[in-house]
Scaffold this motif. Structure first.
Motif, short mmCIF file in Angstrom:
data_model
loop_
_atom_site.label_atom_id
_atom_site.label_comp_id
_atom_site.label_asym_id
_atom_site.label_seq_id
_atom_site.Cartn_x
_atom_site.Cartn_y
_atom_site.Cartn_z
N LEU A 155 9.96 0.59 -3.48
CA LEU A 155 9.09 -0.41 -2.87
C LEU A 155 9.20 -0.28 -1.36
N ILE A 156 8.08 0.06 -0.71
CA ILE A 156 8.03 0.18 0.76
C ILE A 156 7.43 -1.09 1.33
N ILE A 185 5.61 4.25 -6.88
CA ILE A 185 5.84 3.86 -5.49
C ILE A 185 4.83 2.78 -5.14
N ALA A 186 5.29 1.65 -4.64
CA ALA A 186 4.40 0.56 -4.24
C ALA A 186 4.67 0.20 -2.79
N MET A 187 3.64 -0.33 -2.12
CA MET A 187 3.77 -0.65 -0.70
C MET A 187 3.25 -2.05 -0.43
N VAL A 188 3.99 -2.80 0.37
CA VAL A 188 3.58 -4.13 0.82
C VAL A 188 3.35 -4.06 2.32
N TYR A 189 2.13 -4.41 2.76
CA TYR A 189 1.75 -4.27 4.16
C TYR A 189 2.10 -5.53 4.95
N PHE A 244 11.09 12.49 -3.96
CA PHE A 244 11.05 11.24 -4.71
C PHE A 244 11.57 11.51 -6.10
N GLN A 245 12.72 10.92 -6.42
CA GLN A 245 13.41 11.15 -7.69
C GLN A 245 13.59 12.64 -7.95
N GLY A 246 13.93 13.35 -6.87
CA GLY A 246 14.25 14.77 -6.97
C GLY A 246 13.07 15.71 -6.85
N GLN A 247 11.84 15.18 -6.81
CA GLN A 247 10.64 16.02 -6.73
C GLN A 247 9.99 15.89 -5.36
N ASP A 248 9.63 17.04 -4.77
CA ASP A 248 9.06 17.05 -3.42
C ASP A 248 7.60 16.57 -3.46
#
Length: 359
Positions: A183-184, A99-103, A78-82
Motif C-alpha cells: 500500500l503506497i 499494489i494499491a495507492m492512496v493519494y 515486487f515480491q521478487g519480480q522486477d
C-alpha cells in the motif's frame, strides 16, 4: 530442514533507481541512486522537502510517470519480480490488485460522476471477477472496518456528498478491498484537519496490523512519520541522504540535512520565548540546477569543505542498519551546532518592550 525463502523476500525492493524526464533541452534527472526495501507488515516512510523526489519514486513504482517520465536505471522488485520493463497490461493487472495507492487528495482517485458504491465494487468485479451483489456486501463490510458511519448510505452517495475525511476513508477502504501486498500512501492526511488526521493515522496503524500489509508512506511531516513508520529514508534533491530506523534517525541523525530538519520541529513543553526554530538556509535546487560530481547538499551545508564541492559522497554505513551520504557524519556533533552568521530567523510572537505583552 527446508528454508522458506518467501519469509525473507521483501515485498518491495528498490535498487539504484534513477528516473528522468524528457524535456526540450534534454533529459533532466529527477531521482538518482535510490535504494530501500520493505518487508511484509512493515511501514517505511520517505520524508523530505517538497520537490525532493518522494512522489516521483512512488509514481515510478506503479509507472505513473507520464509520457515524458522514464526509469533510466535500477530495478523495482515486487515480491521478487522486477517491474521495470513490464508491459502496461501486466502493470495494470498488478495495480489495484496487489499494489494499491492512496493519494494526497482523495478526489484524484474518485470519479465525481459515479456513486461511491459503484466505484468501490468495480475493484472487486474487475480484478476478482466477483458478482455485483457479493462485491457490494464486501464493500459495506470494508467501510465498516474503516469506521465509516452509515456505510450503506455512503455507498449510494456521490463523492461531493461526503466530507474530505470520509472521502479519504473511502479511498483507503477501496485500496484495501483486494488485500494488497503493498500500500503506497502519498501524504494521505495533508488535506485533512488535525482531528481527522489523527483518526486516519490510527486507522492506518490498525489496518497495517490486521492485514499485515507493507506500507510505503510519503510525507514531509516528521511527526506523522514518527507515528506510523518503523523505518525512514530522508530524501534531498532526488537522493536518499540518510536511511535507518525511525528511532535512530530521530534520536541520532547523522546527515547535516536531517539534523537541520530536526531543528525545524517544534518541541512539546517549550514556549515561544525559549525555543527557536532555525530554518535551513537556501532552497532545494531544481533538477536541472543540481551540482554534478559534488555533494548535492553542499550549497546549504554548514560543514561543507572543498572536498564536498568537488567530490560526490556515497550512501554508506555509519553503523549497522544506519546509512548516511556524508563525508563527515562521524565527526559532526549535532548538539554543538550554532546558527551560522547571517542566518535570518523568522520573527516570533515574543513579548515586546513596547506593550509588555504578546501581540
Amino acid at each position: 530442514m527446508a528454508t522458506d525463502h518467501r519469509i525473507k523476500t521483501p515485498v518491495l525492493q528498490v535498487d539504484d533507481l534513477a528516473i528522468s524526464y524528457e524535456t526540450r533541452t534534454g533529459d533532466v534527472p529527477a531521482v538518482r541512486d535510490v535504494s530501500f526495501e520493505i518487508q511484509r507488515g512493515e511501514a517505511h516512510s520517505i520524508v523530505g522537502e517538497s520537490g525532493c523526489g518522494k512522489s516521483t519514486v512512488a509514481f515510478g513504482i506503479v509507472n505513473f510517470l507520464g509520457r515524458n517520465g522514464k526509469i533510466v536505471n535500477g530495478h523495482i522488485l515486487f515480491q521478487g519480480q522486477d517491474l521495470v520493463g513490464r508491459s502496461q497490461e501486466e502493470l495494470r493487472q498488478i495495480r489495484g490488485d496487489q499494489i494499491a495507492m492512496v493519494y494526497q487528495d482523495p478526489m484524484q482517485a474518485l470519479n465525481p460522476s459515479m456513486r461511491l458504491g459503484d466505484q468501490m465494487s468495480e475493484v472487486l468485479t474487475v480484478h476478482r471477477d466477483m458478482p455485483q451483489a457479493e462485491a457490494e456486501e464486501k464493500c459495506v463490510a470494508m467501510l465498516e472496518r474503516v469506521h465509516m458511519p452509515d456505510p450503506e448510505s455512503v455507498m449510494r452517495r456521490y463523492p461531493h456528498q461526503i466530507s474530505g475525511g470520509q472521502q479519504q476513508r473511502v479511498v483507503i477502504a477501496m485500496a484495501l478491498l483486494n488485500g494488497p501486498a503493498l500500500l503506497i500512501m502519498d501524504e494521505p492526511t495533508t488535506a485533512l484537519d488535525v482531528t481527522v488526521e489523527a483518526a486516519v493515522l490510527d486507522l492506518i496503524a490498525d489496518l497495517q496490523r490486521d492485514f499485515d500489509t507493507a506500507i510505503m508512506y510519503i510525507s514531509h511531516n516528521l511527526g506523522v512519520v514518527a507515528r506510523v513508520s518503523t523505518k525512514v529514508a530522508v530524501m534531498y534533491a532526488g537522493e536518499i541522504v540518510e536511511r535507518a530506523s525511525v528511532r535512530d534517525v530521530y534520536l541520532n541523525p547523522y546527515h547535516p540535512y536531517t539534523q537541520g530538519l530536526m531543528r525545524c520541529v517544534p518541541r512539546l513543553g517549550m514556549d515561544k520565548s525559549s525555543s527557536l526554530l532555525y530554518p535551513i538556509r537556501g532552497r532545494v535546487p531544481a533538477p536541472k540546477d543540481r551540482p554534478k560530481g559534488a555533494c548535492i547538499f553542499a550549497p546549504r551545508c554548514d560543514y561543507a569543505t572543498d572536498r564536498c564541492r568537488n567530490e560526490q559522497p556515497l550512501l554508506r554505513d555509519i553503523k549497522p542498519q544506519h546509512n548516511a551520504r556524508c563525508f563527515y557524519s562521524e565527526e559532526i556533533d549535532a548538539e554543538a551546532w550554532q546558527p551560522p552568521e547571517g542566518l535570518v530567523v523568522p520573527e516570533l510572537a515574543l513579548v515586546t518592550e513596547e506593550n509588555g505583552k504578546e501581540p
